[in-house]
Design a protein around this motif. Structure first.
Motif, PDB file in Angstrom:
ATOM      1  N   GLU A 315       0.812  -1.228   0.000  1.00 51.24           N
ATOM      2  CA  GLU A 315       0.000   0.000   0.000  1.00 51.24           C
ATOM      3  C   GLU A 315       0.841   1.271   0.000  1.00 51.24           C
ATOM      4  OE1 GLU A 315      -3.304  -0.420   2.578  1.00 51.24           O
ATOM      5  OE2 GLU A 315      -3.874   1.697   2.541  1.00 51.24           O
ATOM      6  N   THR A 316       2.104   1.145   0.393  1.00 54.22           N
ATOM      7  CA  THR A 316       2.916   2.341   0.621  1.00 54.22           C
ATOM      8  C   THR A 316       4.023   2.557  -0.412  1.00 54.22           C
ATOM      9  OG1 THR A 316       4.101   0.952   2.219  1.00 54.22           O
ATOM     10  CG2 THR A 316       2.511   2.508   3.109  1.00 54.22           C
ATOM     11  N   ALA A 317       4.231   1.590  -1.308  1.00 52.44           N
ATOM     12  CA  ALA A 317       5.354   1.675  -2.259  1.00 52.44           C
ATOM     13  C   ALA A 317       5.199   2.846  -3.228  1.00 52.44           C
ATOM     14  CB  ALA A 317       5.485   0.370  -3.038  1.00 52.44           C
ATOM     15  N   LEU A 318       4.106   2.864  -3.966  1.00 49.86           N
ATOM     16  CA  LEU A 318       3.914   3.944  -4.937  1.00 49.86           C
ATOM     17  C   LEU A 318       3.812   5.303  -4.234  1.00 49.86           C
ATOM     18  CD1 LEU A 318       3.704   4.473  -7.984  1.00 49.86           C
ATOM     19  CD2 LEU A 318       1.219   4.232  -7.784  1.00 49.86           C
ATOM     20  N   PRO A 319       3.074   5.405  -3.112  1.00 54.32           N
ATOM     21  CA  PRO A 319       3.061   6.694  -2.386  1.00 54.32           C
ATOM     22  C   PRO A 319       4.454   7.178  -1.977  1.00 54.32           C
ATOM     23  CG  PRO A 319       1.215   5.351  -1.678  1.00 54.32           C
ATOM     24  CD  PRO A 319       2.049   4.478  -2.588  1.00 54.32           C
ATOM     25  N   ILE A 374       2.421   8.403   6.539  1.00 50.91           N
ATOM     26  CA  ILE A 374       1.980   7.007   6.516  1.00 50.91           C
ATOM     27  C   ILE A 374       1.656   6.559   7.943  1.00 50.91           C
ATOM     28  CG2 ILE A 374       2.814   4.644   6.116  1.00 50.91           C
ATOM     29  CD1 ILE A 374       4.464   5.830   3.758  1.00 50.91           C
ATOM     30  N   ARG A 375       0.492   5.970   8.101  1.00 48.34           N
ATOM     31  CA  ARG A 375       0.069   5.441   9.409  1.00 48.34           C
ATOM     32  C   ARG A 375      -0.354   3.985   9.238  1.00 48.34           C
ATOM     33  NH1 ARG A 375       2.601   8.821  12.094  1.00 48.34           N
ATOM     34  NH2 ARG A 375       1.962  10.985  11.901  1.00 48.34           N
ATOM     35  N   GLY A 376       0.321   3.101   9.947  1.00 47.88           N
ATOM     36  CA  GLY A 376      -0.007   1.677   9.844  1.00 47.88           C
ATOM     37  C   GLY A 376      -1.474   1.395  10.102  1.00 47.88           C
ATOM     38  N   CYS A 383      -2.311  -6.608   8.471  1.00 46.69           N
ATOM     39  CA  CYS A 383      -1.164  -6.285   9.299  1.00 46.69           C
ATOM     40  C   CYS A 383      -1.234  -4.772   9.529  1.00 46.69           C
ATOM     41  CB  CYS A 383       0.018  -6.721   8.455  1.00 46.69           C
ATOM     42  SG  CYS A 383       1.594  -6.169   8.829  1.00 46.69           S
ATOM     43  N   ASP A 384      -1.648  -4.364  10.698  1.00 43.34           N
ATOM     44  CA  ASP A 384      -1.994  -2.942  10.888  1.00 43.34           C
ATOM     45  C   ASP A 384      -0.806  -2.092  11.318  1.00 43.34           C
ATOM     46  OD1 ASP A 384      -1.632  -3.930  13.372  1.00 43.34           O
ATOM     47  OD2 ASP A 384      -3.435  -3.040  14.244  1.00 43.34           O
ATOM     48  N   TRP A 385       0.393  -2.520  10.928  1.00 41.81           N
ATOM     49  CA  TRP A 385       1.594  -1.746  11.228  1.00 41.81           C
ATOM     50  C   TRP A 385       2.398  -1.600   9.941  1.00 41.81           C
ATOM     51  CZ3 TRP A 385       6.213  -4.263  10.207  1.00 41.81           C
ATOM     52  CH2 TRP A 385       6.121  -5.649  10.038  1.00 41.81           C
ATOM     53  N   THR A 386       3.311  -0.634   9.929  1.00 44.11           N
ATOM     54  CA  THR A 386       4.163  -0.426   8.764  1.00 44.11           C
ATOM     55  C   THR A 386       5.554  -0.032   9.246  1.00 44.11           C
ATOM     56  OG1 THR A 386       4.594   1.043   6.881  1.00 44.11           O
ATOM     57  CG2 THR A 386       3.205   1.934   8.636  1.00 44.11           C
ATOM     58  N   PRO A 387       6.593  -0.488   8.532  1.00 46.62           N
ATOM     59  CA  PRO A 387       7.941  -0.028   8.910  1.00 46.62           C
ATOM     60  C   PRO A 387       8.194   1.424   8.489  1.00 46.62           C
ATOM     61  CG  PRO A 387       8.049  -1.436   6.968  1.00 46.62           C
ATOM     62  CD  PRO A 387       6.618  -1.466   7.431  1.00 46.62           C
ATOM     63  N   GLU A 389       6.198   4.029   9.225  1.00 41.86           N
ATOM     64  CA  GLU A 389       5.355   4.899  10.057  1.00 41.86           C
ATOM     65  C   GLU A 389       5.894   6.335  10.094  1.00 41.86           C
ATOM     66  OE1 GLU A 389       2.559   3.677  11.592  1.00 41.86           O
ATOM     67  OE2 GLU A 389       2.056   5.606  12.509  1.00 41.86           O
ATOM     68  N   GLY A 390       5.024   7.293   9.755  1.00 43.66           N
ATOM     69  CA  GLY A 390       5.385   8.710   9.866  1.00 43.66           C
ATOM     70  C   GLY A 390       6.064   9.290   8.637  1.00 43.66           C
ATOM     71  N   MET A 391       6.541   8.427   7.701  1.00 42.41           N
ATOM     72  CA  MET A 391       7.148   8.948   6.486  1.00 42.41           C
ATOM     73  C   MET A 391       6.050   9.465   5.554  1.00 42.41           C
ATOM     74  SD  MET A 391      10.087   6.027   5.896  1.00 42.41           S
ATOM     75  CE  MET A 391      10.700   6.727   4.372  1.00 42.41           C
TER      76      MET A 391
END
Ligand SMILES: NC(=O)N[C@@H](CC(=O)O)C(=O)O
Ligand SMILES: [Zn+2]
Ligand SMILES: [Zn+2]
Length: 425
Positions: A315-319, A374-376, A383-387, A389-391
């Motif tokens: 979910e966060t790669a393209l962003p 980015i917020r997990g 998986c409601d977390w992300t490495p 977070e905050g970027m």
């Protein structure tokens, strides 16, 4: 549908008409017909949807970590319109029947998909190759999640069989004999990076490329984490991918990430990360793929030796990449090539990866000047977390798969129907 005044990756401003599943026209001053939906995209960027050739959607077997429904929602919300699922599910995707079982589950997918075939001592190449496989892989040269590591003879056999059929082999290249056992005495998160050494990756990539050349085959090296391994693959004429975590995170982040930063291959030193970024920016790296590998918080909350390897990322790669484009560190055309045009070319998806007449209407619309942290907890994976977070990330306003809107972020987030289908049907 007509999307007007959209800025394309090459900087041109154009109107894009979508008819059914395809892009019917890319032009100027196109006019809407009476019953056609029209979207004003002035000031916005339109990109081809990301083709993520490396995800783990965990079904069958581990649906508490992810399902085709949750994983594909996460993909859609991140601007990914095609995913390729890896075989380390339970059971692993190593024969025709298991392929069929996974393909049936993938009917829940909002986005298009490919399904890779796995190689283990138990695999049944005869039935597997009868199915509409995306590729072989990821073939594990060392154990990772699922313990599907294989020996050199089986790898050579798989490469030779794949080569006969013109099938690409995606390789997880690490050599376990090169792991550093002295790191085993430590229990901090950085110990994982000290254990699975850069040399273990570099040597395994070199050997895999040699085997491929000997069989006149083509391999695609998964999740390269070192500049050296990227150069080895490039020099051998093979393709490789880099994950967002190896592009944006390093061992410097491990004190904060702890075991949530454990993955294979592991995070590397900041100096290496910078050199990986250079190779992504200059085009030596062919593809960004996420290796989306969800595990629950509870599972990750263990010692560095007991926690499972892997982090979410679809979910966060393209962003994250679009935020680099916003800041001018990567061009929009480079982002398009890494996420869409190149994976389409490498894996033979001739109707995907570009915004051109006749191509699938797999599209992502973003406001390029509207990043958000980015917020997990706001992501849609199980998986409601992300490495990350905050970027900052530049997230899609709208994602379309073959003309169907599967995600739209207006007053609230809306998801479409599971229209996804096998790209190799
Ligand atoms: N990358 C990882 O650390 N984990 C992946 C497997 C893999 O890609 O090796 C997983 O499925 O959890
Ligand atoms: Zn892997
Ligand atoms: Zn993987």
């Amino acid at each position: 549908m007509l999307i007007t005044d959209a800025t394309l990756p090459d900087g041109r401003t154009r109107d894009v008409r979508i008819d059914g599943e395809t892009i019917a026209e890319v032009g100027e001053l196109l006019s809407t017909t009476a019953d056609e939906r029209s979207i004003d995209a002035s000031g916005k960027r339109l990109l081809p949807g990301m083709i993520d050739v490396h995800v783990h959607f965990r079904q069958p077997g581990y649906s508490h970590k992810e399902t085709w429904a949750s994983g594909s929602k996460s993909a859609a919300a991140g601007g990914v319109t095609t995913v390729v699922d890896q075989p380390n599910t339970e059971p692993p995707t190593t024969d025709g029947e298991r392929f069929d079982e996974k393909a049936a589950l993938a009917a829940d997918s909002l986005v298009d998909f490919g399904i890779n075939g796995g190689v283990t001592e138990q695999w049944v190449p005869e039935t597997l190759f009868e199915r509409p496989l995306f590729a072989l892989g990821e073939v594990f040269l060392a154990d990772s999640t699922g313990n599907m590591g294989i020996d050199a003879d089986l790898f050579a056999d798989a490469v030779s069989r794949a080569s006969e059929r013109g099938v690409t082999v995606t390789v997880h290249a690490e050599d376990a004999t090169q792991f550093n056992d002295s790191a085993r005495e430590r229990d901090d998160a950085d110990a994982w990076s000290a254990y699975r050494t850069p040399q273990a990756e570099i040597d395994a990539v070199r050997r895999a490329c040699t085997v491929a050349s000997e069989h006149d085959a083509r391999i695609h090296v998964a999740h390269t984490s070192t500049p050296e391994a990227i150069d080895v693959a490039d020099d051998a004429g093979m393709t490789c991918e880099v994950t967002p975590h190896h592009l944006f995170l390093s061992r410097d982040d491990l004190p904060e990430l702890g075991t949530f930063g454990r993955m294979n291959p592991p995070l590397r030193r900041e100096t290496r990360r910078r050199k990986v970024f250079e190779r992504v920016a200059d085009g030596t790296v062919d593809v960004i793929a996420t290796d989306h590998a969800p595990h629950t918080r509870e599972e990750k909350d263990a010692s560095i030796w007991d926690a499972p390897s892997g982090v979410p990322g679809v979910e966060t790669a393209l962003p994250l990449l679009l935020n680099e484009a916003r800041e001018g560190t990567l061009g929009y055309e480079r982002v398009r090539d890494l996420t869409a045009a190149n994976p389409a070319a490498i894996f033979g998806l001739s109707n995907k990866g570009r915004i051109e007449e006749g191509f699938d209407a797999d599209l992502v619309l973003v406001d390029p000047d509207d990043p958000r942290p980015i917020r997990g907890e706001q992501t849609h994976t199980k998986c409601d977390w992300t490495p990350f977070e905050g970027m900052d990330g530049v997230f899609p306003e709208l994602t379309m798969v073959r003309g169907t809107v599967v995600y739209e972020d207006r007053h609230e987030e809306l998801f479409g129907e599971p229209v996804g289908r096998n790209v190799r049907r």
